[in-house]
Design a protein around this motif. Sequence first.
Motif, PDB file in Angstrom:
ATOM      1  N   PHE A 149       0.855  -1.178   0.000  1.00  0.00           N
ATOM      2  CA  PHE A 149       0.000   0.000   0.000  1.00  0.00           C
ATOM      3  C   PHE A 149       0.890   1.226   0.000  1.00  0.00           C
ATOM      4  O   PHE A 149       1.641   1.445   0.948  1.00  0.00           O
ATOM      5  CB  PHE A 149      -0.881   0.026   1.262  1.00  0.00           C
ATOM      6  CG  PHE A 149      -1.905  -1.072   1.321  1.00  0.00           C
ATOM      7  CD1 PHE A 149      -3.163  -0.899   0.773  1.00  0.00           C
ATOM      8  CD2 PHE A 149      -1.599  -2.285   1.943  1.00  0.00           C
ATOM      9  CE1 PHE A 149      -4.113  -1.914   0.837  1.00  0.00           C
ATOM     10  CE2 PHE A 149      -2.545  -3.301   2.001  1.00  0.00           C
ATOM     11  CZ  PHE A 149      -3.805  -3.124   1.454  1.00  0.00           C
ATOM     12  N   ARG A 150       0.813   2.008  -1.072  1.00  0.00           N
ATOM     13  CA  ARG A 150       1.640   3.207  -1.148  1.00  0.00           C
ATOM     14  C   ARG A 150       0.748   4.455  -1.241  1.00  0.00           C
ATOM     15  O   ARG A 150      -0.081   4.556  -2.139  1.00  0.00           O
ATOM     16  CB  ARG A 150       2.569   3.143  -2.370  1.00  0.00           C
ATOM     17  CG  ARG A 150       3.386   4.431  -2.565  1.00  0.00           C
ATOM     18  CD  ARG A 150       4.454   4.300  -3.623  1.00  0.00           C
ATOM     19  NE  ARG A 150       3.942   4.046  -4.964  1.00  0.00           N
ATOM     20  CZ  ARG A 150       3.342   4.953  -5.735  1.00  0.00           C
ATOM     21  NH1 ARG A 150       3.138   6.182  -5.297  1.00  0.00           N
ATOM     22  NH2 ARG A 150       2.924   4.634  -6.952  1.00  0.00           N
ATOM     23  N   GLU A 151       0.944   5.366  -0.308  1.00  0.00           N
ATOM     24  CA  GLU A 151       0.190   6.619  -0.344  1.00  0.00           C
ATOM     25  C   GLU A 151       0.564   7.437  -1.565  1.00  0.00           C
ATOM     26  O   GLU A 151       1.756   7.597  -1.870  1.00  0.00           O
ATOM     27  CB  GLU A 151       0.489   7.447   0.910  1.00  0.00           C
ATOM     28  CG  GLU A 151      -0.466   7.219   2.054  1.00  0.00           C
ATOM     29  CD  GLU A 151      -0.291   8.264   3.151  1.00  0.00           C
ATOM     30  OE1 GLU A 151      -1.258   8.531   3.863  1.00  0.00           O
ATOM     31  OE2 GLU A 151       0.830   8.807   3.289  1.00  0.00           O
ATOM     32  N   THR A 152      -0.463   7.968  -2.250  1.00  0.00           N
ATOM     33  CA  THR A 152      -0.233   8.835  -3.406  1.00  0.00           C
ATOM     34  C   THR A 152      -0.803  10.217  -3.097  1.00  0.00           C
ATOM     35  O   THR A 152      -1.316  10.454  -2.000  1.00  0.00           O
ATOM     36  CB  THR A 152      -0.928   8.265  -4.658  1.00  0.00           C
ATOM     37  OG1 THR A 152      -2.334   8.210  -4.397  1.00  0.00           O
ATOM     38  CG2 THR A 152      -0.423   6.870  -4.986  1.00  0.00           C
ATOM     39  N   GLU A 153      -0.748  11.089  -4.084  1.00  0.00           N
ATOM     40  CA  GLU A 153      -1.317  12.430  -3.914  1.00  0.00           C
ATOM     41  C   GLU A 153      -2.795  12.353  -3.549  1.00  0.00           C
ATOM     42  O   GLU A 153      -3.288  13.092  -2.704  1.00  0.00           O
ATOM     43  CB  GLU A 153      -1.182  13.213  -5.231  1.00  0.00           C
ATOM     44  CG  GLU A 153       0.239  13.555  -5.630  1.00  0.00           C
ATOM     45  CD  GLU A 153       0.894  14.540  -4.679  1.00  0.00           C
ATOM     46  OE1 GLU A 153       0.305  15.613  -4.456  1.00  0.00           O
ATOM     47  OE2 GLU A 153       1.987  14.221  -4.158  1.00  0.00           O
ATOM     48  N   SER A 154      -3.481  11.420  -4.219  1.00  0.00           N
ATOM     49  CA  SER A 154      -4.941  11.420  -4.126  1.00  0.00           C
ATOM     50  C   SER A 154      -5.501  10.220  -3.367  1.00  0.00           C
ATOM     51  O   SER A 154      -6.706  10.056  -3.288  1.00  0.00           O
ATOM     52  CB  SER A 154      -5.520  11.418  -5.542  1.00  0.00           C
ATOM     53  OG  SER A 154      -5.022  10.292  -6.241  1.00  0.00           O
ATOM     54  N   GLY A 155      -4.643   9.374  -2.848  1.00  0.00           N
ATOM     55  CA  GLY A 155      -5.169   8.207  -2.146  1.00  0.00           C
ATOM     56  C   GLY A 155      -4.084   7.169  -1.947  1.00  0.00           C
ATOM     57  O   GLY A 155      -3.041   7.463  -1.371  1.00  0.00           O
ATOM     58  N   VAL A 156      -4.355   5.968  -2.492  1.00  0.00           N
ATOM     59  CA  VAL A 156      -3.437   4.851  -2.265  1.00  0.00           C
ATOM     60  C   VAL A 156      -3.285   4.041  -3.542  1.00  0.00           C
ATOM     61  O   VAL A 156      -4.271   3.792  -4.245  1.00  0.00           O
ATOM     62  CB  VAL A 156      -3.978   3.922  -1.143  1.00  0.00           C
ATOM     63  CG1 VAL A 156      -3.021   2.772  -0.884  1.00  0.00           C
ATOM     64  CG2 VAL A 156      -4.226   4.702   0.130  1.00  0.00           C
ATOM     65  N   LYS A 157      -2.060   3.650  -3.833  1.00  0.00           N
ATOM     66  CA  LYS A 157      -1.815   2.699  -4.921  1.00  0.00           C
ATOM     67  C   LYS A 157      -1.560   1.353  -4.255  1.00  0.00           C
ATOM     68  O   LYS A 157      -0.711   1.233  -3.361  1.00  0.00           O
ATOM     69  CB  LYS A 157      -0.592   3.149  -5.726  1.00  0.00           C
ATOM     70  CG  LYS A 157       0.088   2.054  -6.514  1.00  0.00           C
ATOM     71  CD  LYS A 157      -0.106   2.222  -7.991  1.00  0.00           C
ATOM     72  CE  LYS A 157       0.699   1.180  -8.769  1.00  0.00           C
ATOM     73  NZ  LYS A 157      -0.147   0.128  -9.339  1.00  0.00           N
ATOM     74  N   VAL A 158      -2.313   0.329  -4.686  1.00  0.00           N
ATOM     75  CA  VAL A 158      -2.157  -1.005  -4.114  1.00  0.00           C
ATOM     76  C   VAL A 158      -1.529  -1.924  -5.153  1.00  0.00           C
ATOM     77  O   VAL A 158      -1.988  -1.983  -6.297  1.00  0.00           O
ATOM     78  CB  VAL A 158      -3.525  -1.603  -3.680  1.00  0.00           C
ATOM     79  CG1 VAL A 158      -3.304  -2.845  -2.831  1.00  0.00           C
ATOM     80  CG2 VAL A 158      -4.356  -0.584  -2.938  1.00  0.00           C
ATOM     81  N   SER A 159      -0.447  -2.603  -4.759  1.00  0.00           N
ATOM     82  CA  SER A 159       0.161  -3.615  -5.641  1.00  0.00           C
ATOM     83  C   SER A 159      -0.123  -4.993  -5.055  1.00  0.00           C
ATOM     84  O   SER A 159       0.036  -5.196  -3.850  1.00  0.00           O
ATOM     85  CB  SER A 159       1.670  -3.416  -5.725  1.00  0.00           C
ATOM     86  OG  SER A 159       1.965  -2.137  -6.231  1.00  0.00           O
ATOM     87  N   PHE A 160      -0.534  -5.910  -5.917  1.00  0.00           N
ATOM     88  CA  PHE A 160      -0.865  -7.277  -5.511  1.00  0.00           C
ATOM     89  C   PHE A 160       0.118  -8.260  -6.143  1.00  0.00           C
ATOM     90  O   PHE A 160       0.428  -8.146  -7.322  1.00  0.00           O
ATOM     91  CB  PHE A 160      -2.249  -7.688  -6.033  1.00  0.00           C
ATOM     92  CG  PHE A 160      -3.393  -6.847  -5.568  1.00  0.00           C
ATOM     93  CD1 PHE A 160      -3.637  -5.590  -6.114  1.00  0.00           C
ATOM     94  CD2 PHE A 160      -4.273  -7.319  -4.595  1.00  0.00           C
ATOM     95  CE1 PHE A 160      -4.717  -4.819  -5.699  1.00  0.00           C
ATOM     96  CE2 PHE A 160      -5.353  -6.552  -4.177  1.00  0.00           C
ATOM     97  CZ  PHE A 160      -5.576  -5.300  -4.722  1.00  0.00           C
ATOM     98  N   ARG A 161       0.566  -9.232  -5.365  1.00  0.00           N
ATOM     99  CA  ARG A 161       1.339 -10.336  -5.930  1.00  0.00           C
ATOM    100  C   ARG A 161       0.770 -11.639  -5.390  1.00  0.00           C
ATOM    101  O   ARG A 161       0.443 -11.734  -4.211  1.00  0.00           O
ATOM    102  CB  ARG A 161       2.814 -10.256  -5.540  1.00  0.00           C
ATOM    103  CG  ARG A 161       3.578  -9.109  -6.146  1.00  0.00           C
ATOM    104  CD  ARG A 161       3.757  -9.235  -7.650  1.00  0.00           C
ATOM    105  NE  ARG A 161       4.531  -8.140  -8.210  1.00  0.00           N
ATOM    106  CZ  ARG A 161       4.026  -6.936  -8.501  1.00  0.00           C
ATOM    107  NH1 ARG A 161       2.733  -6.682  -8.297  1.00  0.00           N
ATOM    108  NH2 ARG A 161       4.795  -5.993  -9.002  1.00  0.00           N
ATOM    109  N   SER A 162       0.693 -12.651  -6.260  1.00  0.00           N
ATOM    110  CA  SER A 162       0.178 -13.959  -5.856  1.00  0.00           C
ATOM    111  C   SER A 162       1.203 -15.033  -6.158  1.00  0.00           C
ATOM    112  O   SER A 162       1.932 -14.948  -7.145  1.00  0.00           O
ATOM    113  CB  SER A 162      -1.110 -14.258  -6.630  1.00  0.00           C
ATOM    114  OG  SER A 162      -1.469 -15.616  -6.459  1.00  0.00           O
ATOM    115  N   LYS A 163       1.261 -16.036  -5.291  1.00  0.00           N
ATOM    116  CA  LYS A 163       2.164 -17.161  -5.565  1.00  0.00           C
ATOM    117  C   LYS A 163       1.494 -18.243  -6.390  1.00  0.00           C
ATOM    118  O   LYS A 163       2.125 -19.229  -6.736  1.00  0.00           O
ATOM    119  CB  LYS A 163       2.680 -17.748  -4.256  1.00  0.00           C
ATOM    120  CG  LYS A 163       3.849 -16.968  -3.659  1.00  0.00           C
ATOM    121  CD  LYS A 163       4.484 -17.696  -2.496  1.00  0.00           C
ATOM    122  CE  LYS A 163       5.495 -16.805  -1.794  1.00  0.00           C
ATOM    123  NZ  LYS A 163       5.743 -17.248  -0.412  1.00  0.00           N
TER     124      LYS A 163
END
Lengths: 327, 327
Positions: A260-274
Motif C-alpha cells: 500500500f503506497r500513499e499517493t497524492e490522491s489516495g493509495v496505490k495497491v500492488s498485488f502479488r500472488s504465488k
Amino acid sequence: MDLYEVIIQELERTPGATIFIHKSPDGDALGSALTLAMALEARGKEAEIYCWDAVPYFYRFLPGWEKVKRVRQENKVFFYPLVVGLDSSDLGRLPFLEGRPPGKVVNIDHHPTNTRWGDLNLVEPGAAATGEIIFRLLEKWGLEITPEMATCLYTAIFTDTGGFRFSNTTEASLLYCHRLVKLGASPYEVATHVYESYSPGRMRLLGLALNTLSMAAEGGVAWIVVTREMMEATGTGPEDTEEFVNFPKSIRGVEVALLFRETESGVKVSFRSKGKVNVALIAASLGGGGHKAAAGCDMELPLEDAIKRVVPLVEETLACCTSSTFS
Amino acid sequence: MDLYEVIIQELERTPGATIFIHKSPDGDALGSALTLAMALEARGKEAEIYCWDAVPYFYRFLPGWEKVKRVRQENKVFFYPLVVGLDSSDLGRLPFLEGRPPGKVVNIDHHPTNTRWGDLNLVEPGAAATGEIIFRLLEKWGLEITPEMATCLYTAIFTDTGGFRFSNTTEASLLYCHRLVKLGASPYEVATHVYESYSPGRMRLLGLALNTLSMAAEGGVAWIVVTREMMEATGTGPEDTEEFVNFPKSIRGVEVALLFRETESGVKVSFRSKGKVNVALIAASLGGGGHKAAAGCDMELPLEDAIKRVVPLVEETLACCTSSTFS
C-alpha cells in the motif's frame, strides 16, 4: 510466409520506423526497442523510439538509452511509414498522443492479454520476454547480433523473468541468455546495474516499509505500507518502491502479498500472488487490472480505509481458492 | 587418462563412498553431494553424506536432503574405502572429526584457494559451482541425469552464482542450467524455495537492520548492524541474517559493504566488495579469511568498538585502491 517474414519484409521496405514502448518502461521494453532500432540502423534505415516516461536511472547503462525520447517532453511524435509498438498489451499503454498512428502498425508482444491492436500482430505468450521474440526476429532476418544488442536483449530476458526467478522462466530463456553471453552480454554487468544501483534513501525506505509488515489469514496474506511521510523522510519517490512487494511475498506460507503506497490522491495497491489466488480479478473489482500473479489498482481513500477494504477482500478470495492453483 | 576418468574408476571400484560437505552447507555443497550420492546408488553402491551443521530449512526441498547426516549429532562417521570432500577449499571446512580420514580421499571443488588436500584433486576454479564439475563427471561417467539430480545441480549453480548475478556467472553456467531444465529442473520451484521461504521474523529483522544503515568514505562504504536485542525481538537466529550484507552492497557507489552481527562473544563481521577492494586481505588482518569479494571475521569486541576498528580500516584500503580493479 510466416508472420516473422511478413514483418521483416515491412521492415526492409520502409525508410524508417517509429518505435513505441509502454509507460513506466522496463528492461524488456527498453532492451527490445533499442535492439530493434540498432537492427534498422544496420540496414541503413532510420529509427525513433518514444516513451511516455523517462528511462529509469538503473537502465541508463543500456547501449543507446539516451536515444529514447519522452513524448511528454517532445509534445509531438515523428511518424515514419512503419510504426512498431513493443511489449504493450493494449493501446492504453502506448503514448501515441492522438489515437491511432498513421502508417502500418506492427504489434510485437508476449503478454497473453494482448488485444491484437496492430495491423500485424506478432504475439507470443510462450515467450518469457518480448526480447525473446526480437531475438528470433533478428535471426530470421539474418542480421548479426552485436555485443550492444546482446546486452540489450540479455537485460530484456533477465529482468522480465525476475532474474530467472519467475514462473515464466523456461529452458529457452536460459538458452537465449547463454547465447547472448557468448555474443557479448555480461551477466554481472547487467545484474549490477539493474539490482545494485539503488540510492541510500531507497534502502532506508525499505527498512521503514518492512517495519510495517502485517499479516492475516494465518500467514497467507502479508502487506507492507509506504506513506508519503516515509518518502519525504528518505528523499525518495514512487519509483523507489519498485519490487518492495516482493519482500512480503518472499515469506513462506504467504499466498498473496500487498504493498500500500500513499499517493497524492489516495493509495496505490500492488498485488502479488504465488499461484492460488488470481489477483487480477481482485484488482479489477477495485477498478485496476493486471495479470493473475501481479496486479494493481488506485484507490481514492485514506490509507487505513484502503487497508480495511482490500485485506478482507483478499482473505475471502484466498479462503475460496485454497484447493486449486492456476497454471 | 584424465582426472575425471581416474576418479570415475575409483568410484566404480569402491563398494561405497563417504561424502563430506563443508560447514554451513549451501546450495552448491548440498546439490553436489546429493547428486553424487544418487549417481553412486544408480551404480549399485552405497553412499553416506555428512555435514557438521543441519540442512537449512530453505534447502529441505532438495530430493534426498533428509539423508544428510549431522556429524555433531552422530558423533561418529562411517567410512567407506573412498572418501569424497565437496566444495571445500581446505580441511578446516570439513568435519572429519579426527584429522585425515582413512581410505582414498577425493577432493572436488571450484574454489581457487583450494589447498589440494586430497589424494586426487579435481579443482576447477573456472567453474561457477562445484555442481558444474559434478555435471561434467556424470556426463563422462555416461550416467543418466534424472530429474531429481537435475533439480539438485540446478540449485547448486543457481545459488552459487547468486541467481546468475555474481561475477562468476559464465555462458557455460547458463548452458548447464538450460540443459538441467530440459532434464527436469524447475527454475521457479527452485527460486521459490530458496528465495521465498523466509520467516516473518527474518523480514522484521531486515527492517530493523536497514534502519541502522550508515555510510562513510563519501558513500563508498556502507554497513548495517544486527544486535542480539533485534534477534530476540524478532525471534530470529544467525542463519536469518544470511545475504543481509547484500542490501548495503546494492547501493550505487558503494564499493565495500559490511554487516556487523552481535554474537555471544563479540561481533561477526561480513565483508563484500564490488571489485576495487580485496576484502579477504582486510578480514585476514583481523584474524578471518575468505575471497577477494566476500570475506568475514570474528572479533571479541563490543559492537561499537568493532565498528570503530573496522570502518576506518576499510576506508583506508579503499582510498589506496580507487584506481585499479581486481579481475
